[in-house]
Design a protein around this motif. Structure first.
Motif, PDB file in Angstrom:
ATOM      1  N   LEU A   1       0.777  -1.267   0.006  1.00 32.27           N
ATOM      2  CA  LEU A   1      -0.049  -0.027   0.005  1.00 32.27           C
ATOM      3  C   LEU A   1       0.799   1.349  -0.178  1.00 32.27           C
ATOM      4  N   PRO A   2       1.829   1.621   0.729  1.00 27.34           N
ATOM      5  CA  PRO A   2       2.707   2.684   0.793  1.00 27.34           C
ATOM      6  C   PRO A   2       3.338   2.758  -0.765  1.00 27.34           C
ATOM      7  N   ARG A   3       3.947   1.758  -1.490  1.00 27.28           N
ATOM      8  CA  ARG A   3       4.220   1.794  -2.668  1.00 27.28           C
ATOM      9  C   ARG A   3       3.162   2.341  -3.565  1.00 27.28           C
ATOM     10  N   MET A   4       2.010   1.917  -3.640  1.00 22.85           N
ATOM     11  CA  MET A   4       1.106   2.254  -4.297  1.00 22.85           C
ATOM     12  C   MET A   4       0.291   3.684  -4.134  1.00 22.85           C
ATOM     13  N   LEU A   5       0.321   3.887  -3.046  1.00 20.57           N
ATOM     14  CA  LEU A   5      -0.190   5.349  -2.664  1.00 20.57           C
ATOM     15  C   LEU A   5       0.836   6.140  -1.512  1.00 20.57           C
ATOM     16  N   PRO A   6       1.804   6.394  -2.173  1.00 18.48           N
ATOM     17  CA  PRO A   6       2.892   6.854  -1.237  1.00 18.48           C
ATOM     18  C   PRO A   6       2.575   8.249  -0.567  1.00 18.48           C
ATOM     19  N   ASP A   7       1.637   9.059  -1.060  1.00 20.08           N
ATOM     20  CA  ASP A   7       1.295  10.260  -0.366  1.00 20.08           C
ATOM     21  C   ASP A   7      -0.063  10.006   0.521  1.00 20.08           C
ATOM     22  N   ALA A   8      -0.586   9.047   0.347  1.00 21.66           N
ATOM     23  CA  ALA A   8      -1.933   8.886   1.055  1.00 21.66           C
ATOM     24  C   ALA A   8      -2.015   7.607   1.796  1.00 21.66           C
ATOM     25  N   TRP A   9      -1.056   6.849   1.907  1.00 30.26           N
ATOM     26  CA  TRP A   9      -1.153   5.379   2.365  1.00 30.26           C
ATOM     27  C   TRP A   9      -1.911   5.284   3.857  1.00 30.26           C
ATOM     28  N   ASP A  10      -1.428   6.187   4.732  1.00 25.60           N
ATOM     29  CA  ASP A  10      -2.157   5.985   6.061  1.00 25.60           C
ATOM     30  C   ASP A  10      -3.443   6.246   5.976  1.00 25.60           C
ATOM     31  N   MET A  11      -4.129   7.295   5.121  1.00 31.36           N
ATOM     32  CA  MET A  11      -5.587   7.528   5.173  1.00 31.36           C
ATOM     33  C   MET A  11      -6.140   6.340   4.524  1.00 31.36           C
ATOM     34  N   ALA A  12      -5.338   5.671   3.253  1.00 29.23           N
ATOM     35  CA  ALA A  12      -5.952   4.640   2.574  1.00 29.23           C
ATOM     36  C   ALA A  12      -6.063   3.297   3.363  1.00 29.23           C
ATOM     37  N   GLU A  13      -5.046   3.271   4.418  1.00 29.32           N
ATOM     38  CA  GLU A  13      -5.092   2.218   5.283  1.00 29.32           C
ATOM     39  C   GLU A  13      -6.201   1.978   6.177  1.00 29.32           C
ATOM     40  N   ARG A  14      -6.501   3.202   6.631  1.00 33.25           N
ATOM     41  CA  ARG A  14      -7.768   3.256   7.624  1.00 33.25           C
ATOM     42  C   ARG A  14      -9.128   3.102   6.920  1.00 33.25           C
ATOM     43  N   CYS A  15      -9.157   3.641   5.696  1.00 24.14           N
ATOM     44  CA  CYS A  15     -10.254   3.357   4.826  1.00 24.14           C
ATOM     45  C   CYS A  15     -10.426   1.987   4.391  1.00 24.14           C
ATOM     46  N   ILE A  16      -9.609   1.270   4.033  1.00 26.78           N
ATOM     47  CA  ILE A  16      -9.660  -0.234   3.577  1.00 26.78           C
ATOM     48  C   ILE A  16      -9.759  -0.973   4.780  1.00 26.78           C
ATOM     49  N   ARG A  17      -9.294  -0.716   6.074  1.00 28.06           N
ATOM     50  CA  ARG A  17      -9.337  -1.646   7.147  1.00 28.06           C
ATOM     51  C   ARG A  17     -11.026  -1.465   7.622  1.00 28.06           C
ATOM     52  N   ALA A  18     -11.608  -0.241   7.333  1.00 28.90           N
ATOM     53  CA  ALA A  18     -12.993   0.056   7.465  1.00 28.90           C
ATOM     54  C   ALA A  18     -13.701  -0.671   6.505  1.00 28.90           C
ATOM     55  N   PHE A  19     -13.399  -0.681   5.488  1.00 26.35           N
ATOM     56  CA  PHE A  19     -14.047  -1.311   4.527  1.00 26.35           C
ATOM     57  C   PHE A  19     -14.221  -2.926   4.701  1.00 26.35           C
ATOM     58  N   PHE A  20     -13.173  -3.438   5.048  1.00 22.79           N
ATOM     59  CA  PHE A  20     -13.209  -4.726   5.416  1.00 22.79           C
ATOM     60  C   PHE A  20     -13.649  -5.269   6.768  1.00 22.79           C
ATOM     61  N   LYS A  21     -13.950  -4.169   7.390  1.00 20.93           N
ATOM     62  CA  LYS A  21     -14.864  -4.784   8.359  1.00 20.93           C
ATOM     63  C   LYS A  21     -16.290  -4.932   8.235  1.00 20.93           C
ATOM     64  N   LEU A  22     -16.728  -4.649   6.996  1.00 20.14           N
ATOM     65  CA  LEU A  22     -18.061  -5.009   6.443  1.00 20.14           C
ATOM     66  C   LEU A  22     -17.917  -6.370   5.992  1.00 20.14           C
ATOM     67  N   ILE A  23     -18.664  -7.519   6.355  1.00 22.91           N
ATOM     68  CA  ILE A  23     -18.533  -8.639   5.881  1.00 22.91           C
ATOM     69  C   ILE A  23     -18.643  -8.835   4.540  1.00 22.91           C
TER      70      ILE A  23
END
Length: 149
Positions: free
Chosen positions: A61-83
């Motif tokens: 993820l940091p390689r794909m979105l170097p400028d926004a990986w921390d925000m992206a991680e938060r959003c992706i983790r929230a997304f996968f809390k949905l079953i």
């Protein structure tokens, strides 16, 4: 309203798919409490999809979105809390129907705006689309004219 997000083999390495996840999760945060029960985000994991691991969040993820990986991680983790619902594309017609029904059950029911539906159906022949979808989901040798999803 619902968004059905199909997740396939390389979804987590697709910038387009990641952008869609980030957009929908950011939008979800801005929805007011009164509207939230009418919104649904439905992740559907197709055969071959692999859920992100810690290595994905730390390395890929940091390689794909170097400028926004921390925000992206938060959003992706929230997304996968949905079953995520599994969907095996190579399953029998019977199993495909059950899996499709499980997706449909997650779509919140809301009164149908008949005028809006009429305008949409004039612009796009829904019956032709439904017939086309039946033909792609159910092999022709298994399908009768009365087959429905």
């Amino acid at each position: 309203k619902a968004l059905i997000m199909l997740l396939s083999y390389n979804s987590m390495h697709s910038l387009l798919q990641l952008t869609a996840i980030l957009e929908v999760m950011t939008l979800r945060e801005t929805i007011t409490a009164g509207e939230e029960h009418h919104q649904a985000i439905i992740p559907v994991a197709l055969s071959g999809f692999q859920f992100p691991t810690d290595d994905y969040y730390d390395i890929v993820l940091p390689r794909m979105l170097p400028d926004a990986w921390d925000m992206a991680e938060r959003c992706i983790r929230a997304f996968f809390k949905l079953i995520a619902l599994p969907f095996s594309c190579n399953a029998s017609a019977q199993i495909l129907s059950v899996q499709a029904a499980e997706v449909l059950v997650r779509i919140p029911s809301k009164p149908v705006d008949k005028e809006k539906l009429r305008r949409i159906s004039k612009a796009w022949d829904i019956e032709d689309f439904a017939e086309e979808m039946r033909m792609t989901v159910v092999p022709s040798w298994r399908r009768s004219r009365r087959t429905t999803l």
